[in-house]
Write an enzyme that holds these catalytic residues in place. Structure first.
Site, mmCIF file in Angstrom:
data_model
loop_
_atom_site.group_PDB
_atom_site.id
_atom_site.type_symbol
_atom_site.label_atom_id
_atom_site.label_comp_id
_atom_site.label_asym_id
_atom_site.label_seq_id
_atom_site.Cartn_x
_atom_site.Cartn_y
_atom_site.Cartn_z
ATOM 1 N N ASP A 187 -4.550 8.483 -1.430
ATOM 2 C CA ASP A 187 -3.320 7.907 -0.904
ATOM 3 C C ASP A 187 -3.580 6.438 -0.586
ATOM 4 O OD1 ASP A 187 -1.115 7.099 0.592
ATOM 5 O OD2 ASP A 187 -0.916 9.031 1.606
ATOM 6 N N LYS A 204 5.857 3.511 3.857
ATOM 7 C CA LYS A 204 4.438 3.185 3.985
ATOM 8 C C LYS A 204 3.822 2.763 2.654
ATOM 9 C CE LYS A 204 1.735 5.815 6.462
ATOM 10 N NZ LYS A 204 1.099 7.044 7.011
ATOM 11 N N LYS A 211 -7.139 -9.577 -4.120
ATOM 12 C CA LYS A 211 -7.773 -10.789 -3.603
ATOM 13 C C LYS A 211 -9.294 -10.672 -3.665
ATOM 14 C CE LYS A 211 -7.889 -13.589 0.661
ATOM 15 N NZ LYS A 211 -9.194 -13.230 1.221
ATOM 16 N N TYR A 262 13.947 3.157 0.773
ATOM 17 C CA TYR A 262 13.431 2.783 -0.551
ATOM 18 C C TYR A 262 13.739 1.316 -0.840
ATOM 19 C CZ TYR A 262 12.586 3.047 -5.611
ATOM 20 O OH TYR A 262 12.120 2.851 -6.887
#
Length: 329
Positions: free
Chosen positions: A58, A93, A107, A147
């Site tokens: 996740d 999230k 990055k 959303y």
């Protein structure tokens, strides 16, 4: 060693096709998915390949991938109303924390990252067709806001990382896309109509069916995403098929394809459901030399044949998924 590509949402509809695309292009693909809405059957054909690896993870939790990564494609997110209305917090999230984690990884690795935004950021548009410069008509407090706002935040933080940290970023705004590997029970209109046609049921039509959509076949969508990733353009680009039709017309086309009588059951319009949706794809055409090539008749036939075969072989379920375990946090 081949260049490595990280694809989140790898077991999902678009993500799995992107895995295929980059494997075909000779890349090593690292797929990541927590399998809330994705399915391993979409990528099981890749497990035997030496240039594919998969992690059940996740991305709203910290993510670290050993070794170099050249490209990151962020496609992890519930993408249908039936999903993100059942797991609204997880949807927020993955668009916020998940994007933040991946931008940090980009990055660290010096990787180019492409994030998947959506036509939903335009809300119920007051401008038609929708150009990338249109800022939208979105209800932040409505049920679809989880959303819409997740994706709007995704775009904002992506541009912030580009401007402040010099991360090499791309943003694609995906309009309605369809094809094999969609879930037949995910609430989106094409698989829903095909399922009803295969089961000889009446079509569920919301409102009068005169609301419009523009449907892009998956092969065309993936090609456009690939071209955008390889381009030098850092701002959002609409990706979709500009051929606009009504939902009632779509039902008639699928009924004709399935040799099924086009009878409908009307239902109330969902709150916040856009009345019109059509992309302006001038940027994609001029900057990327991209235009969808698959006709709707061709695409619907391929999609219908896929679902028909899957149902005959009992490889898919029409039962809704249980999301209860994902609503605790």
């Amino acid at each position: 060693m081949e260049d490595r590509v990280l694809i989140t949402g790898a077991a999902g509809f678009i993500g799995s096709h992107l895995c295929d695309k980059f494997i075909e292009k000779g890349y090593r693909v690292v797929g990541v998915d927590n399998l809330i809405t994705g399915s391993l059957k979409n990528i099981q054909h890749l497990f035997k390949l030496p240039n594919f690896e998969f992690y059940h993870h996740d991305i709203t939790s910290f993510i670290h991938i050993k070794g170099p990564i050249k490209y990151i494609l962020h496609f992890a997110s519930p993408a249908s109303p039936i999903d993100y209305l059942k797991i609204p917090i997880q949807t927020l999230k993955v668009g916020s924390i998940g994007t933040y984690n991946l931008l940090g990884l980009a990055k660290e690795k010096g990787a180019r990252i492409l994030v998947a935004s959506t036509s939903e950021i335009y809300g119920d548009p007051l401008v038609h067709p929708q150009t990338e410069e249109y800022h939208g008509n979105v209800d932040t407090l409505g049920p679809r806001g989880v959303y819409d706002e997740a994706k709007r935040f995704m775009e904002s933080i992506t541009m912030a990382y580009h401007r402040f940290h010099n991360v090499d970023t791309r943003i694609v705004r995906i309009f309605n896309t369809y094809g094999p590997r969609m879930r037949i029970n995910d609430g989106r209109v094409i698989p829903a109509f095909i399922a009803q046609a295969l089961k000889k049921e009446k079509f569920s039509l919301y409102g009068d069916g005169m609301q419009t959509r523009s449907f892009c076949y998956i092969d065309d969508q993936v090609e456009g995403i690939y071209k955008l990733l390889m381009s030098d353009y850092i701002y959002p680009v609409n990706m979709g098929n500009p051929e606009e039709i009504t939902i009632r017309q779509l039902a008639e086309e699928i009924a004709f394809l399935a040799q099924h009588k086009c009878e409908v059951v009307t239902k109330p319009m969902p709150k916040g459901d856009p009345s019109r949706r059509k992309p302006d794809i001038l940027k994609a055409t001029e900057l990327l030399h991209w235009f969808p090539l698959t006709t709707r008749a061709e695409g619907l036939k391929k999609t219908y044949d896929y679902f028909k075969k899957q149902l005959e072989e009992e490889l898919i379920t029409t039962e809704p998924r249980d999301f209860s375990s994902y609503n605790k946090f």
